[in-house]
Design an enzyme around this catalytic site. Structure first.
Site, PDB file in Angstrom:
ATOM      1  N   SER A  61       0.838  -1.209   0.000  1.00 21.96           N
ATOM      2  CA  SER A  61       0.000   0.000   0.000  1.00 21.96           C
ATOM      3  C   SER A  61       0.871   1.257   0.000  1.00 21.96           C
ATOM      4  O   SER A  61       2.022   1.227   0.445  1.00 21.96           O
ATOM      5  CB  SER A  61      -0.884   0.010   1.246  1.00 21.96           C
TER       6      SER A  61
HETATM    7  N1  SAM Z   1      -0.094  -5.300   4.147  1.00 20.04           N
HETATM    8  C1  SAM Z   1       0.677  -5.527   2.954  1.00 20.04           C
HETATM    9  C2  SAM Z   1       2.009  -4.840   2.976  1.00 20.04           C
HETATM   10  O1  SAM Z   1       2.322  -4.145   3.961  1.00 20.04           O
HETATM   11  O2  SAM Z   1       2.759  -5.028   2.009  1.00 20.04           O
HETATM   12  C3  SAM Z   1      -0.076  -5.176   1.688  1.00 20.04           C
HETATM   13  C4  SAM Z   1      -1.200  -6.104   1.478  1.00 20.04           C
HETATM   14  S1  SAM Z   1      -1.704  -6.336  -0.205  1.00 20.04           S
HETATM   15  C5  SAM Z   1      -2.513  -4.802  -0.524  1.00 20.04           C
HETATM   16  C6  SAM Z   1      -3.008  -7.531   0.110  1.00 20.04           C
HETATM   17  C7  SAM Z   1      -2.510  -8.900   0.470  1.00 20.04           C
HETATM   18  O3  SAM Z   1      -3.614  -9.660   0.920  1.00 20.04           O
HETATM   19  C8  SAM Z   1      -1.919  -9.655  -0.703  1.00 20.04           C
HETATM   20  O4  SAM Z   1      -0.612 -10.053  -0.421  1.00 20.04           O
HETATM   21  C9  SAM Z   1      -2.858 -10.857  -0.859  1.00 20.04           C
HETATM   22  O5  SAM Z   1      -2.223 -12.035  -1.297  1.00 20.04           O
HETATM   23  C10 SAM Z   1      -3.397 -10.992   0.546  1.00 20.04           C
HETATM   24  N2  SAM Z   1      -4.649 -11.745   0.667  1.00 20.04           N
HETATM   25  C11 SAM Z   1      -5.758 -11.697  -0.118  1.00 20.04           C
HETATM   26  N3  SAM Z   1      -6.701 -12.535   0.350  1.00 20.04           N
HETATM   27  C12 SAM Z   1      -6.172 -13.117   1.469  1.00 20.04           C
HETATM   28  C13 SAM Z   1      -6.666 -14.085   2.410  1.00 20.04           C
HETATM   29  N4  SAM Z   1      -7.883 -14.616   2.333  1.00 20.04           N
HETATM   30  N5  SAM Z   1      -5.857 -14.448   3.428  1.00 20.04           N
HETATM   31  C14 SAM Z   1      -4.616 -13.928   3.556  1.00 20.04           C
HETATM   32  N6  SAM Z   1      -4.097 -13.016   2.694  1.00 20.04           N
HETATM   33  C15 SAM Z   1      -4.873 -12.607   1.670  1.00 20.04           C
END
Ligand code: SAM
Length: 213
Positions: A61
């Site tokens: 983000s």
């Molecule tokens: N917080 C992160 C960072 O600091 O880099 C950015 C997060 S990114 C916008 C969203 C993340 O959520 C992705 O890596 C994606 O694979 C993960 N994601 C999506 N659905 C998920 C789920 N059901 N359980 C765990 N992770 C999930």
């Protein structure tokens, strides 16, 4: 300019623009090296206020969004925190820096990102974090309840398990809406009652799982 100077300059801009207000959040964002959580190809852009690709069709983000999320979560140093969507591990690092007497459990569904986040949090010396590979829409019941739950992916609705795993007095922050645009919601559990606030618009990648997309 070196990374450390660029980091301080960006934090000053986030303060000036009203995204950063609380001392503990400001000091965590001054300290955690965002560049270390990025793949080499985009590392030079670490202190441009924008989301960046981290591989596997996912993003880290933008710093102003990390500031908004972290401020809205009202983290206290003793909090036990659950993050859904570890991605690069950067948001977990900012939370772990604030919750120095607490703990951050962070869940990611994509294995190479689980390994990346784990390695980066270790490299930065955080001992109060654990990265789990699983479907975060189901939370992490084994370690519940949590004082704070933060979802950094976009959900079609608030997953039931995450609310059930909130501690009394706890807060849950989650982007809810369609896949192109969401409202950032804050759910509070106080005296056994749930209440909900809308904190504004945002855009996150989808939360994929049994109780997500
Ligand atoms: N917080 C992160 C960072 O600091 O880099 C950015 C997060 S990114 C916008 C969203 C993340 O959520 C992705 O890596 C994606 O694979 C993960 N994601 C999506 N659905 C998920 C789920 N059901 N359980 C765990 N992770 C999930």
């Amino acid at each position: 300019m070196d990374f450390a100077s660029k980091r301080l300059k960006l934090v000053e801009k986030l303060i000036k623009n009203g995204y950063l207000k609380t001392d503990s959040v400001i000091s965590a964002m001054r300290k955690v090296p965002r560049e270390l959580f990025l793949p080499l190809e985009v590392r030079d852009s670490a202190y441009v206020d924008t989301p960046l690709p981290i591989g596997h069709n996912q993003t880290i983000s933008a710093p102003h969004m990390v500031a908004i999320m972290t401020e809205s979560l009202k983290v206290e140093s003793s909090n036990k925190i659950l993050e859904i969507g570890s991605g690069s591990g950067y948001q977990a690092a900012v939370l772990a820096e604030i919750a120095q007497d607490g703990f951050v459990c962070t869940i990611e569904r994509i294995k190479p990102l689980v390994e990346w986040a784990e390695m980066k949090l270790h490299e930065c010396g955080f001992e109060n974090t654990s990265v789990f590979e699983s479907d975060g829409t189901l939370g992490l019941p084994g370690n519940a309840p949590y004082d704070r739950v933060i979802v950094t992916a976009a959900a079609p609705h608030v997953p039931k398990a995450l609310v059930e795993q909130l501690a009394e007095g706890g807060l849950l922050l989650i982007p809810v809406g369609g896949q192109g645009y969401q409202e950032l919601k804050r759910v509070t559990l106080k005296s056994g009652e749930l209440s909900e606030e809308n904190l504004g618009g945002c855009v996150f990648v989808p939360l994929i799982g049994k109780d997500g997309w």
